[in-house]
Every structure is written in C-alpha cells, then in structure tokens.
Motif scaffolding. Sequence first.
Motif, PDB file in Angstrom:
ATOM      1  N   LEU A   3       0.831  -1.201   0.000  1.00 55.53           N
ATOM      2  CA  LEU A   3       0.000   0.000   0.000  1.00 55.53           C
ATOM      3  C   LEU A   3       0.871   1.259   0.000  1.00 55.53           C
ATOM      4  N   VAL A   4       1.933   1.250   0.780  1.00 58.29           N
ATOM      5  CA  VAL A   4       2.862   2.388   0.789  1.00 58.29           C
ATOM      6  C   VAL A   4       3.503   2.546  -0.591  1.00 58.29           C
ATOM      7  N   GLY A   5       3.892   1.425  -1.203  1.00 55.79           N
ATOM      8  CA  GLY A   5       4.460   1.479  -2.550  1.00 55.79           C
ATOM      9  C   GLY A   5       3.468   2.026  -3.560  1.00 55.79           C
ATOM     10  N   TYR A   6       2.209   1.655  -3.427  1.00 56.99           N
ATOM     11  CA  TYR A   6       1.168   2.140  -4.335  1.00 56.99           C
ATOM     12  C   TYR A   6       0.955   3.643  -4.156  1.00 56.99           C
ATOM     13  N   ILE A   7       1.034   4.122  -2.928  1.00 58.52           N
ATOM     14  CA  ILE A   7       0.878   5.557  -2.667  1.00 58.52           C
ATOM     15  C   ILE A   7       2.063   6.328  -3.255  1.00 58.52           C
ATOM     16  N   ILE A   8       3.255   5.761  -3.163  1.00 53.99           N
ATOM     17  CA  ILE A   8       4.423   6.405  -3.774  1.00 53.99           C
ATOM     18  C   ILE A   8       4.270   6.426  -5.295  1.00 53.99           C
ATOM     19  N   PHE A   9       3.721   5.348  -5.860  1.00 55.45           N
ATOM     20  CA  PHE A   9       3.442   5.311  -7.293  1.00 55.45           C
ATOM     21  C   PHE A   9       2.429   6.401  -7.675  1.00 55.45           C
TER      22      PHE A   9
ATOM     23  N   ILE B 263       8.914  22.047 -15.034  1.00 58.15           N
ATOM     24  CA  ILE B 263       8.844  20.780 -15.772  1.00 58.15           C
ATOM     25  C   ILE B 263      10.004  19.884 -15.400  1.00 58.15           C
ATOM     26  N   ILE B 264      11.181  20.452 -15.299  1.00 53.13           N
ATOM     27  CA  ILE B 264      12.373  19.668 -14.962  1.00 53.13           C
ATOM     28  C   ILE B 264      12.248  19.087 -13.559  1.00 53.13           C
ATOM     29  N   ALA B 265      11.802  19.890 -12.600  1.00 51.32           N
ATOM     30  CA  ALA B 265      11.665  19.409 -11.216  1.00 51.32           C
ATOM     31  C   ALA B 265      10.579  18.337 -11.103  1.00 51.32           C
ATOM     32  N   ASN B 266       9.435  18.545 -11.766  1.00 50.48           N
ATOM     33  CA  ASN B 266       8.365  17.555 -11.695  1.00 50.48           C
ATOM     34  C   ASN B 266       8.744  16.252 -12.382  1.00 50.48           C
ATOM     35  N   LEU B 267       9.477  16.341 -13.472  1.00 50.02           N
ATOM     36  CA  LEU B 267       9.922  15.131 -14.171  1.00 50.02           C
ATOM     37  C   LEU B 267      10.903  14.343 -13.307  1.00 50.02           C
ATOM     38  N   LYS B 268      11.795  15.055 -12.626  1.00 49.80           N
ATOM     39  CA  LYS B 268      12.740  14.378 -11.736  1.00 49.80           C
ATOM     40  C   LYS B 268      12.019  13.756 -10.541  1.00 49.80           C
ATOM     41  N   ASN B 269      11.051  14.469  -9.960  1.00 54.61           N
ATOM     42  CA  ASN B 269      10.286  13.911  -8.840  1.00 54.61           C
ATOM     43  C   ASN B 269       9.483  12.682  -9.262  1.00 54.61           C
ATOM     44  N   ALA B 270       8.867  12.740 -10.443  1.00 52.72           N
ATOM     45  CA  ALA B 270       8.123  11.582 -10.946  1.00 52.72           C
ATOM     46  C   ALA B 270       9.070  10.399 -11.137  1.00 52.72           C
ATOM     47  N   GLY B 271      10.228  10.640 -11.705  1.00 50.23           N
ATOM     48  CA  GLY B 271      11.202   9.575 -11.902  1.00 50.23           C
ATOM     49  C   GLY B 271      11.675   8.962 -10.596  1.00 50.23           C
TER      50      GLY B 271
ATOM     51  N   THR C   4       9.247   3.089  -6.280  1.00 52.31           N
ATOM     52  CA  THR C   4       8.160   2.116  -6.351  1.00 52.31           C
ATOM     53  C   THR C   4       8.630   0.812  -6.989  1.00 52.31           C
ATOM     54  N   GLY C   5       9.381   0.909  -8.064  1.00 52.99           N
ATOM     55  CA  GLY C   5       9.903  -0.293  -8.717  1.00 52.99           C
ATOM     56  C   GLY C   5      10.790  -1.105  -7.791  1.00 52.99           C
ATOM     57  N   ILE C   6      11.652  -0.427  -7.049  1.00 51.99           N
ATOM     58  CA  ILE C   6      12.533  -1.120  -6.102  1.00 51.99           C
ATOM     59  C   ILE C   6      11.722  -1.742  -4.976  1.00 51.99           C
ATOM     60  N   MET C   7      10.732  -1.004  -4.480  1.00 52.39           N
ATOM     61  CA  MET C   7       9.900  -1.539  -3.388  1.00 52.39           C
ATOM     62  C   MET C   7       9.126  -2.780  -3.830  1.00 52.39           C
ATOM     63  N   PHE C   8       8.551  -2.751  -5.026  1.00 45.35           N
ATOM     64  CA  PHE C   8       7.802  -3.909  -5.504  1.00 45.35           C
ATOM     65  C   PHE C   8       8.722  -5.093  -5.765  1.00 45.35           C
ATOM     66  N   PHE C   9       9.922  -4.830  -6.271  1.00 40.52           N
ATOM     67  CA  PHE C   9      10.873  -5.928  -6.473  1.00 40.52           C
ATOM     68  C   PHE C   9      11.250  -6.560  -5.133  1.00 40.52           C
ATOM     69  N   VAL C  10      11.472  -5.723  -4.124  1.00 41.84           N
ATOM     70  CA  VAL C  10      11.805  -6.243  -2.791  1.00 41.84           C
ATOM     71  C   VAL C  10      10.646  -7.057  -2.221  1.00 41.84           C
TER      72      VAL C  10
ATOM     73  N   MET D 240       8.220  -8.228 -14.247  1.00 45.70           N
ATOM     74  CA  MET D 240       8.219  -7.240 -15.318  1.00 45.70           C
ATOM     75  C   MET D 240       7.758  -5.867 -14.833  1.00 45.70           C
ATOM     76  N   ILE D 241       6.786  -5.812 -13.954  1.00 52.54           N
ATOM     77  CA  ILE D 241       6.259  -4.527 -13.488  1.00 52.54           C
ATOM     78  C   ILE D 241       7.312  -3.745 -12.701  1.00 52.54           C
ATOM     79  N   PRO D 242       7.983  -4.348 -11.693  1.00 50.66           N
ATOM     80  CA  PRO D 242       9.011  -3.564 -10.998  1.00 50.66           C
ATOM     81  C   PRO D 242      10.176  -3.156 -11.887  1.00 50.66           C
ATOM     82  N   ILE D 243      10.571  -4.034 -12.802  1.00 57.50           N
ATOM     83  CA  ILE D 243      11.669  -3.682 -13.705  1.00 57.50           C
ATOM     84  C   ILE D 243      11.249  -2.539 -14.626  1.00 57.50           C
ATOM     85  N   PHE D 244      10.026  -2.604 -15.152  1.00 62.95           N
ATOM     86  CA  PHE D 244       9.537  -1.550 -16.034  1.00 62.95           C
ATOM     87  C   PHE D 244       9.414  -0.222 -15.290  1.00 62.95           C
ATOM     88  N   LEU D 245       8.893  -0.249 -14.070  1.00 66.65           N
ATOM     89  CA  LEU D 245       8.788   0.983 -13.284  1.00 66.65           C
ATOM     90  C   LEU D 245      10.167   1.579 -13.000  1.00 66.65           C
TER      91      LEU D 245
END
Length: 164
Positions: free
Chosen positions: A58-64, A88-96, A102-108, A131-136
């Motif tokens: 749930l925490v990972g989903y909220i971060i997503f 735009i640059i700051a929001n793109l970096k925050n989204a990334g 999230t990808g690391i959390m789901f893989f863990v 595939m989902i954590p790797i793609f994220l």
Amino acid sequence: MKKSTVFKTLVDILFVLHFIGLFFPFIAIPFGTITLLEVNIKLEDWTVFYVLIGLYGLVGYIIFLRGLYYLRKMANSLVKTNCFSDQIIANLKNAGNNFLITGIMFFVSFAILWLYKLYNGKIEFIYDNLMIPIFLSIIGLFFIIQSNTLLLAKNINDENELTV
C-alpha cells in the motif's frame, strides 16, 4: 501541441483510475475477496507477515500515485509553457524518483514473498510479476535522465541567450 494535450489527458485518466483503485481494497476486505500480490489465500488466513506485506504494498502504491501526480503536474506545465521551464524539470525528476522507488519496493516485496514461499517449501518463480518492478525502475530512471538532459539544455539555452 496536440500531442502534449493528448499526453496530458492520458496521464490525467491514468491518475484518476489509479486514485479510484486505491480505495478498492478497503471495499473488498469486508467481502473477503482480496488477494495479496501473487499469494492467493483467503482473508481470514492472513498472518501478521501477510498484513505487513500488504501495508508495504500500500505504501508502494501511494508512492506510485505520487509519481503519477508529479507526472500530471509536468504534463500540465508542458501544455502551458515551454519544455525548458524549471517546473517541468523538477516535476519530471520527482516523478522519476517516485517511480524508481516504487519499482525497487515492488521488487523487494516480490523477493520477500518468494523467499517466504521457498522457506515454507514451495518453489515458484513467476516471470510476469518481475516485469512490473523492472519496467517501473526503467521508466523512473528514464525520467531522471530526461530531467537532467532538459536541465543541461536549459543551461545551454540560457548561456546562449546571454552571449547574444
């Protein structure tokens, strides 16, 4: 310009659908129809371990969702201003960063569940779930690289404007 509007609309739809999806587990819990990742056990059979994994998910989903929120803000700014703005640059970096986390959390969480199953004598390896954590993670890293590239381009653009 039309592509930016379509992109913004698609991101808005994705954000709204995922935000609505945040509440479905709370609706499904009383009916006992909820499952946890790839673990198909009834709600009454959940142990403390499964509850903790569910809360971790749930925490990972909220971060997503937070990453989608920053992507949505970036899309709104992209429609209104040029692509070299600091917002735009700051929001793109925050989204990334949020997608990467999230990808690391789901893989863990998948790794922990796999080890837990292995400890209990079940050997399973489900390829699709990785595939989902790797793609994220890839998308998160791409957005971070893209924000750094836009920052570099903005600095070069600012430098060229000063020399003229």
